[in-house]
Motif scaffolding. Structure first.
Motif, PDB file in Angstrom:
ATOM      1  N   LEU A   1       0.814  -1.209   0.000  1.00 10.93           N
ATOM      2  CA  LEU A   1       0.000   0.000   0.000  1.00 10.93           C
ATOM      3  C   LEU A   1       0.849   1.261   0.000  1.00 10.93           C
ATOM      4  O   LEU A   1       0.334   2.361  -0.229  1.00 10.93           O
ATOM      5  N   SER A   2       2.146   1.112   0.200  1.00  5.49           N
ATOM      6  CA  SER A   2       3.059   2.255   0.104  1.00  5.49           C
ATOM      7  C   SER A   2       3.042   2.859  -1.302  1.00  5.49           C
ATOM      8  O   SER A   2       3.411   4.019  -1.496  1.00  5.49           O
ATOM      9  N   LYS A   3       2.582   2.096  -2.282  1.00  7.88           N
ATOM     10  CA  LYS A   3       2.490   2.591  -3.653  1.00  7.88           C
ATOM     11  C   LYS A   3       1.359   3.613  -3.807  1.00  7.88           C
ATOM     12  O   LYS A   3       1.325   4.375  -4.781  1.00  7.88           O
ATOM     13  N   TYR A   4       0.439   3.634  -2.840  1.00  4.46           N
ATOM     14  CA  TYR A   4      -0.767   4.444  -2.988  1.00  4.46           C
ATOM     15  C   TYR A   4      -0.911   5.529  -1.914  1.00  4.46           C
ATOM     16  O   TYR A   4      -1.612   6.520  -2.156  1.00  4.46           O
ATOM     17  N   THR A   5      -0.292   5.352  -0.747  1.00  4.94           N
ATOM     18  CA  THR A   5      -0.428   6.348   0.320  1.00  4.94           C
ATOM     19  C   THR A   5       0.444   7.568   0.028  1.00  4.94           C
ATOM     20  O   THR A   5       1.519   7.455  -0.564  1.00  4.94           O
ATOM     21  N   HIS A   6      -0.007   8.735   0.476  1.00  3.79           N
ATOM     22  CA  HIS A   6       0.755   9.963   0.253  1.00  3.79           C
ATOM     23  C   HIS A   6       2.009  10.029   1.111  1.00  3.79           C
ATOM     24  O   HIS A   6       2.906  10.824   0.819  1.00  3.79           O
ATOM     25  N   THR A   7       2.099   9.213   2.150  1.00  4.76           N
ATOM     26  CA  THR A   7       3.326   9.162   2.949  1.00  4.76           C
ATOM     27  C   THR A   7       4.376   8.257   2.316  1.00  4.76           C
ATOM     28  O   THR A   7       5.517   8.247   2.736  1.00  4.76           O
ATOM     29  N   LYS A   8       3.961   7.468   1.321  1.00  2.88           N
ATOM     30  CA  LYS A   8       4.828   6.456   0.686  1.00  2.88           C
ATOM     31  C   LYS A   8       5.257   5.388   1.700  1.00  2.88           C
ATOM     32  O   LYS A   8       6.350   4.830   1.622  1.00  2.88           O
ATOM     33  N   THR A   9       4.371   5.091   2.649  1.00  5.62           N
ATOM     34  CA  THR A   9       4.618   4.048   3.642  1.00  5.62           C
ATOM     35  C   THR A   9       3.414   3.120   3.704  1.00  5.62           C
ATOM     36  O   THR A   9       2.345   3.434   3.181  1.00  5.62           O
ATOM     37  N   GLY A  10       3.584   1.976   4.380  1.00  5.63           N
ATOM     38  CA  GLY A  10       2.473   1.050   4.584  1.00  5.63           C
ATOM     39  C   GLY A  10       2.779  -0.335   4.058  1.00  5.63           C
ATOM     40  O   GLY A  10       3.430  -0.498   3.026  1.00  5.63           O
TER      41      GLY A  10
END
Length: 302
Positions: free
Chosen positions: A23-32
């Motif tokens: 999900l780091s590919k989609y979050t604005h923090t680039k994390t997950g």
């Protein structure tokens, strides 16, 4: 797991579906972390099909929009994650604008301006989706969603579509009834006022210039991290606590705006959460004020 592979097989011809997707590919923090299965429905019917399948097979469901005011923990999300950004139709009839949940709020303000409709200029720089904005009663520069949204279509946990009026949405500060009832926002109806295209554009430009001058837009972040404490401003409390520039791992309290935490060096969600905890602890010790998170935090610990 086999059941997720079967689900992918069931839906992959209808929509984009991915297994073990970061999900780091989609979050604005680039994390997950990863989700077991990720789907991008393109219509209300497809959302209902996904919900029905998940209910029938006892698969947990998490719905996110543009993932702009969101932290997904490093352990990821078990079950099905639905991202609604392909549901982005916006229609206008006289002074009413209807936007699907996945429509970008910024794009919605542009459509309103193009149709000489005023009232949502405040959202010209809000990076979230319409669904997320309704869910959180998003706001900026003196405007909030509940000033202009008069109704929303939502999907209930038992797969029923409801049309909720503003009273039923029960808006509050960064809150609405959808949160309490575990509902999925499908679309929102805005009641706006006719105005001058040029004046609307000038106001949008002005607010975007203000945003760019004050906020760290050049770095990944989850937007404003904390709710505004009564009688205070979160950013000022954090600044006055000497925390600007404080960093754990790759997550840093922004040097430009203390109310933001930015990803400066391959941060993890855990870095973000540790910075949040330190900021809360320090502000409580110095000022006796408990900062509550505005950002939505979901998922499993690593």
């Amino acid at each position: 797991m086999e059941k997720y592979a079967e689900m992918k097989s069931e839906f992959s011809e209808k929509m984009d579906v991915f297994l073990d997707e970061p999900l780091s590919k989609y979050t604005h923090t680039k994390t997950g972390g990863e989700t077991d299965i990720l789907a991008f429905p393109e219509s209300v019917d497809q959302v209902r099909e996904l919900l029905q399948y998940a209910n029938d097979h006892q698969i947990n469901i998490t719905v996110i929009g543009n993932a702009s005011n969101l932290i997904v923990r490093d352990g990821g999300i078990r079950g099905l994650t639905i991202i609604l950004t392909k549901m982005k139709k916006i229609t206008v009839h006289e002074n009413m604008l209807v936007a699907q949940a996945g429509a970008a709020f910024i794009e919605t303000t542009k459509v309103a301006q193009a149709n000489s409709l005023s009232g949502i200029e405040f959202a010209a720089g809000i990076p979230g989706s319409i669904g997320g904005a309704v869910y959180m009663n998003a706001g900026a520069y003196g405007g909030d969603v509940d000033d202009v949204v008069v109704a929303a279509d939502v999907l209930t946990p038992d797969n029923q579509v409801l049309h909720l009026n503003q009273k039923e949405l029960d808006f509050g500060y960064r809150h609405c009834s959808v949160q309490d009832n575990n509902q999925i926002v499908l679309s929102a109806t805005f009641q706006l006022k006719h105005g001058s295209k040029d004046k609307i554009q000038k106001q949008m430009d002005h607010l975007n210039e203000l945003r760019a001058s004050k906020q760290p837009l050049d770095l990944p972040s989850c937007g404003s991290v904390f709710k505004r404490p009564e009688g205070h401003f979160a950013g000022k409390l954090i600044h006055d606590s000497g925390l600007q520039g404080f960093q754990i791992g790759g997550a840093q309290v922004s040097k430009k705006h203390a109310g933001f935490i930015v990803n400066v060096d391959h941060a993890t969600a855990t870095d973000y959460l540790n910075v949040i905890k330190h900021v809360q602890k320090t502000v409580m010790e110095k000022f006796g004020v408990q900062l509550e998170t505005e950002v939505r935090i979901i998922g499993a610990d690593a």
